[in-house]
Write a protein that holds these residues in place. Structure first.
Motif, mmCIF file in Angstrom:
data_model
loop_
_atom_site.group_PDB
_atom_site.id
_atom_site.type_symbol
_atom_site.label_atom_id
_atom_site.label_comp_id
_atom_site.label_asym_id
_atom_site.label_seq_id
_atom_site.Cartn_x
_atom_site.Cartn_y
_atom_site.Cartn_z
ATOM 1 N N LEU A 98 8.566 -8.817 -47.324
ATOM 2 C CA LEU A 98 8.744 -9.116 -49.202
ATOM 3 C C LEU A 98 8.955 -10.517 -47.823
ATOM 4 O O LEU A 98 8.710 -11.370 -49.416
ATOM 5 C CB LEU A 98 10.054 -8.907 -48.925
ATOM 6 N N ILE A 99 8.801 -11.084 -46.764
ATOM 7 C CA ILE A 99 9.292 -12.535 -46.361
ATOM 8 C C ILE A 99 7.950 -12.677 -46.696
ATOM 9 O O ILE A 99 7.457 -13.925 -46.843
ATOM 10 C CB ILE A 99 9.899 -12.197 -45.209
ATOM 11 N N TRP A 157 16.834 -16.003 -45.601
ATOM 12 C CA TRP A 157 17.674 -14.870 -45.374
ATOM 13 C C TRP A 157 16.912 -14.507 -44.276
ATOM 14 O O TRP A 157 15.972 -14.448 -44.412
ATOM 15 C CB TRP A 157 17.799 -13.900 -46.280
ATOM 16 N N SER A 158 18.051 -14.085 -42.640
ATOM 17 C CA SER A 158 16.530 -13.707 -41.700
ATOM 18 C C SER A 158 17.975 -11.990 -42.059
ATOM 19 O O SER A 158 17.521 -11.572 -43.164
ATOM 20 C CB SER A 158 18.150 -14.290 -41.062
ATOM 21 N N LEU A 159 16.367 -11.430 -40.779
ATOM 22 C CA LEU A 159 16.674 -9.840 -41.149
ATOM 23 C C LEU A 159 18.220 -9.402 -40.885
ATOM 24 O O LEU A 159 18.409 -8.104 -41.708
ATOM 25 C CB LEU A 159 16.172 -9.670 -40.077
ATOM 26 N N ILE A 211 13.740 -0.776 -42.193
ATOM 27 C CA ILE A 211 14.668 -2.012 -42.917
ATOM 28 C C ILE A 211 13.738 -3.247 -42.377
ATOM 29 O O ILE A 211 13.454 -4.191 -43.211
ATOM 30 C CB ILE A 211 16.370 -1.833 -42.844
ATOM 31 N N ALA A 212 13.551 -3.413 -41.098
ATOM 32 C CA ALA A 212 12.880 -5.027 -40.994
ATOM 33 C C ALA A 212 11.481 -4.404 -41.441
ATOM 34 O O ALA A 212 10.705 -5.733 -41.773
ATOM 35 C CB ALA A 212 12.697 -4.394 -38.835
ATOM 36 N N ALA A 213 10.812 -3.195 -41.638
ATOM 37 C CA ALA A 213 9.656 -3.488 -41.938
ATOM 38 C C ALA A 213 9.198 -4.311 -42.975
ATOM 39 O O ALA A 213 8.630 -5.171 -44.405
ATOM 40 C CB ALA A 213 8.742 -2.477 -42.283
ATOM 41 N N ARG A 269 19.729 -6.958 -43.818
ATOM 42 C CA ARG A 269 20.325 -5.732 -43.364
ATOM 43 C C ARG A 269 21.375 -4.956 -43.645
ATOM 44 O O ARG A 269 21.991 -4.472 -44.581
ATOM 45 C CB ARG A 269 19.796 -5.573 -41.449
ATOM 46 N N GLY A 270 21.841 -6.832 -44.060
ATOM 47 C CA GLY A 270 23.546 -6.633 -44.826
ATOM 48 C C GLY A 270 23.365 -6.301 -45.549
ATOM 49 O O GLY A 270 23.853 -5.330 -46.404
ATOM 50 N N ALA A 271 22.433 -6.542 -46.818
ATOM 51 C CA ALA A 271 22.374 -6.463 -48.351
ATOM 52 C C ALA A 271 22.230 -4.908 -48.434
ATOM 53 O O ALA A 271 22.006 -3.971 -49.190
ATOM 54 C CB ALA A 271 21.539 -6.677 -48.746
ATOM 55 N N MET A 272 20.890 -4.362 -47.064
ATOM 56 C CA MET A 272 20.035 -3.128 -47.405
ATOM 57 C C MET A 272 21.683 -2.027 -47.292
ATOM 58 O O MET A 272 21.509 -0.840 -47.647
ATOM 59 C CB MET A 272 18.645 -3.238 -46.813
#
Length: 441
Positions: free
Chosen positions: A141-142, A97-99, A134-136, A103-106
């Motif tokens: 996780l990644i 997944w990209s950021l 969100i980015a942090a 973000r879309g899921a969050m």
């Protein structure tokens, strides 16, 4: 039409609206509330802290499973929803997944492949998170979580709820607030508490009521029914604001104690709240738990370094409480079955006053779990026992035994009915059939 039928009817209508939305409305993700600099990097430990504050572990970890690898069953009125694997495994998790996908899921409830997530994922609330948080969380996780290959059981809800495009119409109703956080501007401390409550803590997911369409009836500060109380899986999630709230008679420090340790002189955390303390709130700083308490109480409080053990509270200064305690103390041979069962099974820990022992055995007098509209919590605890989790500030894991093998349904009903009416408690009685239904679950 009863509430359940209203909900089902409403959701079916939403499904029809969702089909129309699927045909005519293009799938799109919300725009960021703010743009991060190209060279932005999270602060040390920020992502892990957001993970704890957002209570990711509790939902995305199956009992006995690897952390964050998914597979935990989540009950809903439509059926069981299985939590997803959010480790960075590229085959079964979010490793590819990209950021933007994350973000879309969050905040929109849309997975990387465009699939709508079921709103057991509280994206209604997470869309309040800051872009930095969100980015942090994504970076943590990644980059810092061990990838786990774990194929999670696919959620299989009955028709029409298995048609996920119906969620597009549900989102139109639920996501009426744009991404980002709007502080009330009360004080720096309370604004921080407001952010934690509204966003990562997603307190409204349980403590706000639900509409007939199962959306949260109050997501943000200022919404009419925000944190006015809800019912989750047959358990009362008490109101957190107002004169009748669960914390109305607690100080800021006592409220922060409960958040950090799952216990104070007034209550002990059970059920879902116990999991929240275990997997989330105990990892917050003293400052943040004080901020949450200050926001809920509507007053600033001083930061405390650690929770301190409190002395035994006085017995209730009311005639009903004194009368119950006196009756139990006298232990008359013609005592009714309910109080007799209480003396035999409960008084050793909760005492004849119903006050218990502070931070060890919760009081039963005036306890919202005891007196709430739902009888399932009290019956479940009598049958199956309860525990208060071990936390960093309170390492002792407190366990109450269950009495399912000792008491039959009629006896549990008598005992629960007594507890719900003793010491000034004024809740409805419990029937034998209530107990039988919960014992069989």
């Amino acid at each position: 039409m009863n509430t359940f039928l209203r909900i089902i009817t409403g959701l079916v209508l939403l499904g029809i609206a969702g089909l129309l939305a699927f045909i005519f409305v293009p799938l799109q993700r919300s725009q960021p509330a703010q743009q991060l600099a190209a060279d932005w990097q999270p602060a040390e430990g920020q992502g892990e802290y957001v993970m704890h504050a957002s209570d990711c572990v509790a939902c995305h970890t199956a009992e006995g499973g690897a952390p964050l690898a998914g597979g935990r069953p989540i009950s809903s009125p439509m059926g069981t929803i299985w939590s997803t694997n959010i480790t960075p495994d590229t085959q079964t998790g979010i490793g590819d997944w990209s950021l933007d996908d994350f973000r879309g899921a969050m905040i929109d409830g849309i997975a990387a492949d465009g699939t709508h997530l079921y709103p057991a994922m509280p994206y209604e609330n997470y869309r309040i998170l800051s872009e930095e948080d969100i980015a942090a969380l994504y970076h943590h996780l990644i980059n810092n979580v061990e990838p786990v290959k774990n194929t999670v059981q696919e959620t299989g809800l009955p028709f029409p709820f298995n048609l996920r495009w119906g969620i597009r119409a549900w989102n139109w109703l639920a996501l009426r607030h744009g991404p980002g956080f709007a502080a009330a501007g009360t004080s720096e401390l309370q604004d921080r508490g407001q952010y934690l409550v509204e966003g990562p803590g997603h307190c409204a997911a349980c403590h706000s009521p639900r509409t007939d369409f199962m959306t949260q009836d109050g997501v943000q500060d200022g919404d009419k029914n925000f944190l006015s109380g809800g019912v989750i899986g047959g358990w009362n999630a008490p109101p957190l604001t107002g004169d009748n709230s669960a914390v109305a008679n607690w100080s800021v420090a006592e409220t922060a104690d409960y958040l950090a340790t799952g216990r104070n002189t007034h209550a002990g955390a059970n059920g879902e709240m116990g999991l929240v303390v275990q997997h989330s709130l105990q990892y917050l700083t003293d400052e943040d738990n004080i901020a949450i308490a200050s926001y809920l109480k509507g007053e600033d409080g001083e930061v405390i370094e650690s929770a301190e053990f409190k002395s035994m509270p006085d017995a209730p200064a009311n005639k009903a409480g004194e009368a119950t305690a006196q009756m139990l103390t006298q232990a008359s041979p013609d005592m009714d079955l309910g109080p007799r069962l209480y003396l035999d099974n409960c008084s050793g820990c909760h005492f004849v006053t119903g006050q218990g022992a502070p931070e060890i055995f919760p009081p039963l007098a005036g306890n919202p779990l005891v007196t709430g509209s739902e009888v399932k919590p009290l019956i479940s605890i009598i049958l199956n026992g309860a525990d208060i989790p071990s936390t960093r500030k309170r390492p002792a894991h407190l366990v109450m035994q269950g009495y399912a093998d000792r008491l039959d349904d009629a006896e549990v009903a008598e005992l629960a009915s007594f507890i719900r009416s003793a010491w000034g408690n004024n809740a409805s009685s419990v029937s034998q059939s209530d107990v039988a239904g919960i014992r069989g679950q």
